[in-house]
Scaffold this active site. Structure first.
Site, PDB file in Angstrom:
ATOM      1  N   TYR A  19      32.581 -10.566  18.299  1.00  0.00           N
ATOM      2  CA  TYR A  19      31.602  -9.573  17.853  1.00  0.00           C
ATOM      3  C   TYR A  19      31.761  -8.236  18.564  1.00  0.00           C
ATOM      4  O   TYR A  19      31.224  -7.230  18.115  1.00  0.00           O
ATOM      5  CB  TYR A  19      30.183 -10.135  18.010  1.00  0.00           C
ATOM      6  CG  TYR A  19      29.973 -11.326  17.116  1.00  0.00           C
ATOM      7  CD1 TYR A  19      30.019 -11.190  15.730  1.00  0.00           C
ATOM      8  CD2 TYR A  19      29.799 -12.603  17.642  1.00  0.00           C
ATOM      9  CE1 TYR A  19      29.877 -12.289  14.899  1.00  0.00           C
ATOM     10  CE2 TYR A  19      29.653 -13.699  16.814  1.00  0.00           C
ATOM     11  CZ  TYR A  19      29.694 -13.536  15.448  1.00  0.00           C
ATOM     12  OH  TYR A  19      29.572 -14.624  14.615  1.00  0.00           O
ATOM     13  N   HIS A  22      28.193 -21.312  20.499  1.00  0.00           N
ATOM     14  CA  HIS A  22      29.652 -21.289  20.569  1.00  0.00           C
ATOM     15  C   HIS A  22      30.135 -22.138  21.752  1.00  0.00           C
ATOM     16  O   HIS A  22      29.579 -22.044  22.848  1.00  0.00           O
ATOM     17  CB  HIS A  22      30.158 -19.853  20.732  1.00  0.00           C
ATOM     18  CG  HIS A  22      29.936 -19.005  19.531  1.00  0.00           C
ATOM     19  ND1 HIS A  22      29.763 -17.632  19.595  1.00  0.00           N
ATOM     20  CD2 HIS A  22      29.856 -19.328  18.208  1.00  0.00           C
ATOM     21  CE1 HIS A  22      29.602 -17.148  18.376  1.00  0.00           C
ATOM     22  NE2 HIS A  22      29.651 -18.159  17.523  1.00  0.00           N
ATOM     23  N   ARG A  57      23.463 -20.808  11.743  1.00  0.00           N
ATOM     24  CA  ARG A  57      24.393 -21.071  10.648  1.00  0.00           C
ATOM     25  C   ARG A  57      23.581 -21.478   9.418  1.00  0.00           C
ATOM     26  O   ARG A  57      22.429 -21.891   9.516  1.00  0.00           O
ATOM     27  CB  ARG A  57      25.370 -22.193  11.024  1.00  0.00           C
ATOM     28  CG  ARG A  57      26.256 -21.877  12.228  1.00  0.00           C
ATOM     29  CD  ARG A  57      27.162 -23.067  12.538  1.00  0.00           C
ATOM     30  NE  ARG A  57      28.060 -22.801  13.664  1.00  0.00           N
ATOM     31  CZ  ARG A  57      27.792 -23.088  14.933  1.00  0.00           C
ATOM     32  NH1 ARG A  57      26.617 -23.658  15.248  1.00  0.00           N
ATOM     33  NH2 ARG A  57      28.657 -22.813  15.892  1.00  0.00           N
ATOM     34  N   ARG A  78      24.757 -14.197   9.984  1.00  0.00           N
ATOM     35  CA  ARG A  78      24.998 -14.643  11.367  1.00  0.00           C
ATOM     36  C   ARG A  78      25.963 -13.681  12.071  1.00  0.00           C
ATOM     37  O   ARG A  78      25.763 -13.340  13.236  1.00  0.00           O
ATOM     38  CB  ARG A  78      25.552 -16.063  11.337  1.00  0.00           C
ATOM     39  CG  ARG A  78      25.896 -16.647  12.720  1.00  0.00           C
ATOM     40  CD  ARG A  78      26.216 -18.122  12.549  1.00  0.00           C
ATOM     41  NE  ARG A  78      27.052 -18.670  13.604  1.00  0.00           N
ATOM     42  CZ  ARG A  78      26.595 -19.176  14.745  1.00  0.00           C
ATOM     43  NH1 ARG A  78      25.300 -19.192  15.000  1.00  0.00           N
ATOM     44  NH2 ARG A  78      27.429 -19.689  15.637  1.00  0.00           N
ATOM     45  N   LYS A 104      26.882 -27.886  14.835  1.00  0.00           N
ATOM     46  CA  LYS A 104      28.101 -28.615  14.509  1.00  0.00           C
ATOM     47  C   LYS A 104      28.261 -29.840  15.401  1.00  0.00           C
ATOM     48  O   LYS A 104      28.007 -29.779  16.600  1.00  0.00           O
ATOM     49  CB  LYS A 104      29.322 -27.703  14.677  1.00  0.00           C
ATOM     50  CG  LYS A 104      29.458 -26.632  13.610  1.00  0.00           C
ATOM     51  CD  LYS A 104      30.737 -25.844  13.816  1.00  0.00           C
ATOM     52  CE  LYS A 104      30.945 -24.829  12.708  1.00  0.00           C
ATOM     53  NZ  LYS A 104      32.206 -24.056  12.897  1.00  0.00           N
ATOM     54  N   HIS A 158      26.985 -16.434   5.700  1.00  0.00           N
ATOM     55  CA  HIS A 158      27.470 -16.333   7.080  1.00  0.00           C
ATOM     56  C   HIS A 158      27.544 -14.894   7.576  1.00  0.00           C
ATOM     57  O   HIS A 158      27.567 -14.666   8.789  1.00  0.00           O
ATOM     58  CB  HIS A 158      28.840 -17.004   7.209  1.00  0.00           C
ATOM     59  CG  HIS A 158      29.125 -17.519   8.591  1.00  0.00           C
ATOM     60  ND1 HIS A 158      28.422 -18.567   9.154  1.00  0.00           N
ATOM     61  CD2 HIS A 158      30.005 -17.109   9.542  1.00  0.00           C
ATOM     62  CE1 HIS A 158      28.874 -18.791  10.374  1.00  0.00           C
ATOM     63  NE2 HIS A 158      29.828 -17.920  10.643  1.00  0.00           N
TER      64      HIS A 158
END
Length: 354
Positions: free
Chosen positions: A318, A309, A196, A286, A220, A283
């Site tokens: 994706y 994730h 990220r 990514r 995150k 982004h």
């Protein structure tokens, strides 16, 4: 009810008694239409009647909120929230005591930002930052809880559109046209490493294991994960940056002395020079990493771990946005139908004589 007209249709003084007729009188300046002023007055009288220990203005709370945020979030996130407050939230809400916030004011802010051409998804993020400050003030016992919930836009209105993923050739063309060695390095971390934006800009020298081709990435919520260094050019870039910095953050913006917030402008300008006619931003690199990894046949569980994730469902997106992947999978269906006789065999296109 008492409303003094200062400028018809634009500015009013609202006079009300939060604690009832025997309590102290309050006067609030309201900017907007007369009907909205009446509505705001009714909301104040109806919802703000409890005593509070203090009644600070939003602007007074901001320094403490930012100090708290620095302890809880990555530097890039802190810088982004500070920018949001200084540019948008404080000019609008800064002089308002928390007890004077009402649904009408929130709707006025949303309307103002919409007329400025701002996306609803962005406005929701700004209101989330406002909610975080109010929540902290409540925890510090500086104000009563808001008697209403700050209303966001419906989820279906803020869902981002499916991105148009650049091909590997287009990504390479953009990279070739990026100006600035540090920005090229951040580009590689986001595309070759799948990081990220904030993860890339806050990577530290001590978290790079060149001997084993691994990076310790803080994502995150402060969650850490191991990410392999997946290209020779990324490894060479990291070796170079570690030699030059000798520790700490690898990518410091010389203009601010802090990690970069974004290289979006550099990416967009590079795309223009490369003649790539797609919306490109931090982004999307990514997204491109995830999509091209799926197209290359990378195991989806492994990809989930690399990208950090929480659930594999996020990684599965994706498989839905990779045009080349979908086309390849569609060819399998076509081939199966040819084999079963449902479709006639393909007739080769005639070739032109030499």
């Amino acid at each position: 009810m008492s409303i003094e007209t200062i400028t018809p249709g634009k500015k009013y003084n609202i006079i009300y008694w939060p604690q009832g007729g025997k309590g102290k009188r309050k006067k609030v300046t309201f900017y907007g239409s007369q009907p909205d002023a009446v509505k705001h007055h009714a909301e104040l009288c109806r919802t703000h009647h409890l005593p509070t220990q203090t009644n600070p203005r939003i602007r007074q709370l901001f320094p403490d909120f930012l100090a708290y945020y620095k302890n809880e979030r990555l530097p890039g996130t802190v810088d982004s929230v500070a920018l949001t407050y200084n540019r948008h939230l404080l000019p609008f809400f800064g002089d308002q005591p928390i007890s004077h916030l009402t649904p009408t004011l929130i709707e006025q802010y949303k309307t103002k930002r919409l007329t400025q051409g701002v996306k609803k998804r962005t406005i929701d993020k700004e209101l989330s930052a406002l909610s975080a400050l109010i929540k902290l003030a409540q925890e510090m016992d500086l104000c009563n809880p808001l008697p209403f919930k700050i209303k966001r836009f419906p989820a279906k209105q803020t869902k981002p559109p499916i991105p148009r993923i650049p091909t590997q050739q287009e990504v390479q063309a953009i990279f070739d046209n990026i100006k600035g060695d540090k920005k090229k390095g951040l580009f590689l971390l986001m595309y070759d490493g799948g990081l990220r934006k904030t993860e890339a800009s806050t990577i530290r020298a001590e978290n790079i294991d060149l001997g084993n081709d691994l990076m310790l990435v803080t994502g995150k919520g402060g969650k850490q994960r191991i990410v392999p260094i997946m290209s020779t050019r990324l490894k060479e870039e990291l070796e170079k940056r570690i030699r030059e910095t000798e520790g700490g953050y690898l990518y410091i913006n010389p203009a601010t002395g802090r990690p970069y917030i974004s290289i979006r402008l550099a990416i967009k300008e590079a795309a223009l020079r490369a003649k790539v006619n797609k919306d490109v931003y931090n982004h999307i690199l990514r997204h491109s990493f995830g999509t091209h990894a799926i197209e290359a046949g990378v195991n989806i569980k492994a990809l989930q771990g690399m990208m950090g994730h929480t659930t594999v469902k996020t990684t599965e997106i994706y498989t839905h946005i990779g045009g080349a992947f979908l086309k390849k999978e569609g060819e399998k269906i076509k081939h199966s139908r040819h084999q079963s006789g449902i479709l006639p065999p393909d007739i080769p296109s005639p070739t032109k004589p030499p």
